[in-house]
Design a protein around this motif. Structure first.
Motif, PDB file in Angstrom:
ATOM      1  N   UNK A 195       1.431  -1.929   3.502  1.00 13.24           N
ATOM      2  CA  UNK A 195       0.757  -3.657   2.819  1.00 13.24           C
ATOM      3  C   UNK A 195      -0.459  -2.979   1.964  1.00 13.24           C
ATOM      4  N   UNK A 196      -0.029  -2.055   1.307  1.00 14.82           N
ATOM      5  CA  UNK A 196      -1.771  -2.176  -0.515  1.00 14.82           C
ATOM      6  C   UNK A 196      -3.045  -1.712   0.510  1.00 14.82           C
ATOM      7  N   UNK A 197      -2.524  -0.517   1.528  1.00 14.20           N
ATOM      8  CA  UNK A 197      -3.402  -0.238   2.037  1.00 14.20           C
ATOM      9  C   UNK A 197      -3.590   1.103   1.890  1.00 14.20           C
TER      10      UNK A 197
ATOM     11  N   UNK B 294       5.912  -2.025   2.435  1.00 12.25           N
ATOM     12  CA  UNK B 294       6.041  -0.593   1.927  1.00 12.25           C
ATOM     13  C   UNK B 294       6.099  -1.105   0.326  1.00 12.25           C
ATOM     14  N   UNK B 295       5.892  -0.179  -0.368  1.00 15.17           N
ATOM     15  CA  UNK B 295       6.009   0.108  -1.870  1.00 15.17           C
ATOM     16  C   UNK B 295       6.158   1.260  -2.172  1.00 15.17           C
ATOM     17  N   UNK B 296       6.784   1.593  -2.874  1.00 12.52           N
ATOM     18  CA  UNK B 296       7.339   3.281  -3.550  1.00 12.52           C
ATOM     19  C   UNK B 296       6.880   3.325  -4.954  1.00 12.52           C
ATOM     20  N   UNK B 297       5.204   3.399  -5.282  1.00 12.58           N
ATOM     21  CA  UNK B 297       5.490   2.799  -7.193  1.00 12.58           C
ATOM     22  C   UNK B 297       6.002   4.147  -7.329  1.00 12.58           C
ATOM     23  N   UNK B 298       6.795   3.668  -9.182  1.00 17.28           N
ATOM     24  CA  UNK B 298       6.936   5.006  -9.563  1.00 17.28           C
ATOM     25  C   UNK B 298       5.911   6.151  -9.781  1.00 17.28           C
ATOM     26  N   UNK B 299       4.623   5.270 -10.193  1.00 18.86           N
ATOM     27  CA  UNK B 299       4.290   5.700 -10.878  1.00 18.86           C
ATOM     28  C   UNK B 299       3.022   6.123 -10.021  1.00 18.86           C
ATOM     29  N   UNK B 300       1.684   6.750  -9.471  1.00 18.20           N
ATOM     30  CA  UNK B 300       0.950   6.550  -8.659  1.00 18.20           C
ATOM     31  C   UNK B 300      -0.532   6.193 -10.130  1.00 18.20           C
TER      32      UNK B 300
ATOM     33  N   UNK C 210      -0.117   1.382  16.956  1.00 14.31           N
ATOM     34  CA  UNK C 210      -1.288   2.471  15.722  1.00 14.31           C
ATOM     35  C   UNK C 210      -1.509   1.775  14.767  1.00 14.31           C
ATOM     36  N   UNK C 211      -0.334   1.471  13.923  1.00 14.06           N
ATOM     37  CA  UNK C 211       0.253   1.851  12.829  1.00 14.06           C
ATOM     38  C   UNK C 211      -0.980   0.319  12.140  1.00 14.06           C
ATOM     39  N   UNK C 212      -0.981  -0.811  12.980  1.00 11.87           N
ATOM     40  CA  UNK C 212      -1.527  -2.187  12.756  1.00 11.87           C
ATOM     41  C   UNK C 212      -3.076  -2.006  12.636  1.00 11.87           C
ATOM     42  N   UNK C 213      -3.496  -0.895  14.054  1.00 10.79           N
ATOM     43  CA  UNK C 213      -4.987  -0.562  13.935  1.00 10.79           C
ATOM     44  C   UNK C 213      -5.426   0.032  13.247  1.00 10.79           C
ATOM     45  N   UNK C 214      -5.020   1.099  12.594  1.00 11.76           N
ATOM     46  CA  UNK C 214      -5.627   1.900  11.269  1.00 11.76           C
ATOM     47  C   UNK C 214      -5.621   0.726  10.264  1.00 11.76           C
ATOM     48  N   UNK C 215      -4.209  -0.151   9.678  1.00  9.40           N
ATOM     49  CA  UNK C 215      -4.629  -0.872   8.256  1.00  9.40           C
ATOM     50  C   UNK C 215      -5.893  -1.708   9.048  1.00  9.40           C
ATOM     51  N   UNK C 216      -5.991  -2.224   9.642  1.00 12.98           N
ATOM     52  CA  UNK C 216      -7.192  -2.994  10.173  1.00 12.98           C
ATOM     53  C   UNK C 216      -8.444  -2.453   9.777  1.00 12.98           C
TER      54      UNK C 216
END
Ligand code: ADP
Ligand code: MG
Length: 284
Positions: free
Chosen positions: A12-14, A37-43, A268-274
């Motif tokens: 989620x870009x977070x 979710x993204x898997x960027x080729x380069x950080x 849980x992951x939704x709360x972490x993202x919040x």
């Protein structure tokens, strides 16, 4: 940089998460099925990441390897030890958890009897061997000697320091399967940057049980106090109720290594993202 099976996701870009399937349903979570979710080729530069890749037996080494590649795990090796090993977290929680002693070499029965008396609860500094009752709930010297012989050979136990704890009378939920530690009124709580992000019954496989509003206040209040004292980014605190009604800490763990038990991973992951959205929101 990544080991076989590992994946570095930007959720989620977070939130950066380093995942790898362990094959354990209670641990694995398919982030990309529930979140964008993204898997960027380069950080984009150095990033901070949560590992959800099982328990590494070389956390500090893995930490340094990844750091050199621009991925900093949320816990330093010191924070990881503080969250996972009883000799590290115990000194900060002595008033909240059963009295405990630990030994570099497997101790003899006389020493344990002198320090704690019988019965005792025995485990490795990190964990028991699959919750086997006969290796943990020890009634006397005979059984203790036998357990130590098994500890010397057990694949999970032989490399861990031995921890002995006062055996506390916990409120029962049900008897365990044969040679399983019986299920108690016990809950796993998850804390992300000091905030509660999830909780659920610890014994998720047996009959369901939950807390009243009053019990929640007490149990979660205890978890919050532990999170405050240990002050690491992603903490798991297991709490249980004694027969007397008092709540105690059973153990702490690194949220990166813990199974979800009876809590909902998606929530849980939704709360972490919040929490992350709040934290990184531009202040106006
Ligand atoms: N000091 C204790 N007194 C009574 N019961 C205990 C004590 N410590 C642990 N237990 C019981 O044993 C279970 C397993 O112990 P735990 O320390 O969580 O081991 P593991 O790390 O393998 O999960 C706990 O969930 C709790 O029910
Ligand atoms: Mg446990």
């Amino acid at each position: 940089m990544l080991r076989p099976g590992e994946d570095l996701l930007h959720v989620e870009d977070r939130l950066w998460v380093l995942t790898a399937p362990t094959g354990k349903g209670i641990y694995d979570f398919a982030f990309d099925r529930f979140f964008a979710c993204r898997r960027p080729y380069q950080l984009p530069g150095p990033v901070e990441a949560i590992a959800r890749a099982g328990a590494w037996n070389d956390y500090s080494e893995r930490y340094r390897e990844l750091e050199a590649e621009g991925v900093r795990l949320v816990h330093s090796p010191e924070q990881h030890l503080l969250a996972t090993e009883l000799p590290h977290w115990y000194p900060k929680l002595t008033d909240l958890t059963p009295r405990s002693v630990w030994f570099d070499e497997r101790p003899d029965a006389e020493t344990v009897e002198r320090l704690l008396g019988w019965p005792v609860f025995v485990k490795g500094e990190r964990q028991t061997s699959r919750h086997q009752k006969s290796l943990s709930i020890i009634e006397g010297p005979e059984q203790f000697r036998h357990a130590m012989d098994v500890y010397a050979k057990d694949s999970i136990l032989h490399w861990q320091r031995v921890v002995c704890r006062e055996l506390r009378p916990l409120r029962r939920v049900e008897e365990g399967a044969p040679d399983r530690i019986p299920s108690s009124f016990e809950f796993r709580t998850f804390w992300w940057r000091g905030e509660l992000v999830g909780w659920g019954p610890y014994w998720w496989q047996g009959s369901p049980y939950t807390m009243t509003a009053h019990e929640q206040r007490e149990a979660l209040g205890l978890g919050r106090e532990v999170a405050r004292r240990l002050d690491v980014p992603f903490l798991v605190v297991d709490v249980a109720q004694e027969v007397s009604g008092r709540w105690i800490v059973i153990e702490c763990n690194d949220g990166q290594e813990s199974g979800y038990a009876g809590s909902s991973p998606f929530a849980l992951w939704q709360n972490v993202l919040d929490v992350e959205r709040e934290r990184t929101a531009p202040t106006r």
